[in-house]
Design a protein around this motif. Structure first.
Motif, short mmCIF file in Angstrom:
data_model
loop_
_atom_site.label_atom_id
_atom_site.label_comp_id
_atom_site.label_asym_id
_atom_site.label_seq_id
_atom_site.Cartn_x
_atom_site.Cartn_y
_atom_site.Cartn_z
N GLU A 40 -10.58 -17.72 22.25
CA GLU A 40 -10.53 -18.81 21.59
C GLU A 40 -12.46 -18.78 21.61
O GLU A 40 -12.75 -19.01 22.44
N GLU A 81 -5.84 -22.97 15.08
CA GLU A 81 -5.66 -23.36 15.49
C GLU A 81 -5.44 -24.61 15.35
O GLU A 81 -6.86 -25.58 14.25
N ASP A 128 -1.08 -26.16 18.90
CA ASP A 128 -2.13 -26.25 19.45
C ASP A 128 -1.79 -27.76 20.09
O ASP A 128 -0.55 -28.19 20.18
MG MG Z 1 -7.45 -25.04 20.80
#
Ligand code: MG
Ligand code: C2E
Ligand code: MG
Ligand code: MG
Length: 277
Positions: free
Chosen positions: A59, A152, A182
């Motif tokens: 991420e 996300e 998310d």
């Molecule tokens: Mg995130």
């Protein structure tokens, strides 16, 4: 007497408020052009498949090192960027940099061919501007294959303009990009959204993960989210895994992917490359 106190009180609070407003205004000014000055960068947090323990992606998390104040908390400056509209400038820069970095990992490391990079996109980026066109351009220019890009979105970003957001997400998913919800579980409407908003997976908020070992309710909720997601054919990431025990129980409950300090902290691109090497 009371009147005087009241008046002072008012003056006091209004001054405190002025200071908070002033601070945000100053932060907004400082944030303008921060990318160009090299103050903004991306940190990458590794994401693992629970069953195999394999690294599957990362991420991208935005970092800001202020020239005088040093590192600024992302939740603070990202909020300022969203409120001021600056996120519409910074968001595309993040997207491009993350795709370029991911392409670099794939090029430099044979083990990284299938890695994805996951980019956070804020509500504002969904509402204004053409995210789908932006994504298509960035993928073309960086050469990253669509299936290696995840975006996300928070639940709250999706609430409201559901028809527009759904068609935007459908376009992204048709192109091959994966869409994740998310901080899942923190919004009040939760599950019902999954029927109307097409996503590939949910990220269980770390507030649930934090207590899975201690609080039977949080474990029950987490287990239910996993089962529900799987029955809808979507994947589940657990965020905020800080202990081996949490990893073990999530794995036992069939959670697909996980990230967290126990597995790996957010790190620079160079550090992530070292992890791959
Ligand atoms: Mg995130
Ligand atoms: P998020 O997308 O939910 O990201 C996960 C946050 O949890 C990150 O905080 C990460 O550093 C932190 N985290 C990861 N593992 C653990 C753990 O084991 N324990 C704990 N306590 N925390 C963990 P960070 O980097 O401060 O980012 C905060 C939020 O800022 C992100 O939450 C995301 O909503 C937003 N954000 C970050 N980068 C971007 C960006 O490029 N664009 C947008 N729109 N939002 C961003
Ligand atoms: Mg999250
Ligand atoms: Mg969050």
């Amino acid at each position: 007497q009371a009147k005087v106190a009241g008046k002072n009180c008012y003056r006091f609070y209004s001054r405190v408020m002025d200071q908070a407003v002033e601070r945000r205004v100053r932060m907004e000014q400082d944030l303008r052009g921060a990318w160009e000055r090299g103050e903004l960068s991306l940190a990458y947090q590794p994401v693992y498949r629970l069953e195999s323990g394999k690294l599957v992606g990362a991420e991208a998390l935005l970092r800001w090192r202020h020239p005088e104040h040093g590192p600024v908390s992302p939740s603070l400056f990202i909020d300022v960027a969203e409120q001021s509209g600056l996120i519409e400038v910074i968001g595309p820069q993040v997207l491009r940099a993350a795709c370029m970095d991911a392409r670099g990992w794939q090029r430099d490391f044979p083990s990284a061919r299938e890695l994805f990079v996951s980019v956070n996109v804020s509500a504002r980026q969904l509402r204004t501007g053409d995210l789908a066109a932006q994504v298509e351009t960035v993928l073309r220019e960086t050469g990253l294959a669509a299936q290696h890009l995840h975006v996300e979105l928070t639940e709250t970003a999706v609430i409201g303009d559901e028809a527009r957001v759904s068609s935007l997400l459908a376009r992204l998913r048709n192109a091959g990009v994966k869409v994740w919800l998310d901080d899942f579980g923190t919004g009040f409407s939760g599950l019902s959204h999954l029927r109307r908003v097409p996503v590939d997976g949910v990220k269980i908020d770390r507030s649930f993960v934090a207590d899975v070992l201690r609080d039977p309710d949080d474990l029950a909720l987490t287990t239910a989210i996993i089962a529900m997601a799987h029955s809808l054919g979507i994947h589940v990431v657990a965020e905020g895994v800080e202990k081996e025990g949490q990893y073990a129980i999530l794995r036992e409950r069939g959670c697909d992917l996980a990230q967290g300090f126990w597995l790996g902290h957010p790190m620079t691109n160079q550090e992530f490359a070292r992890l791959l090497a």
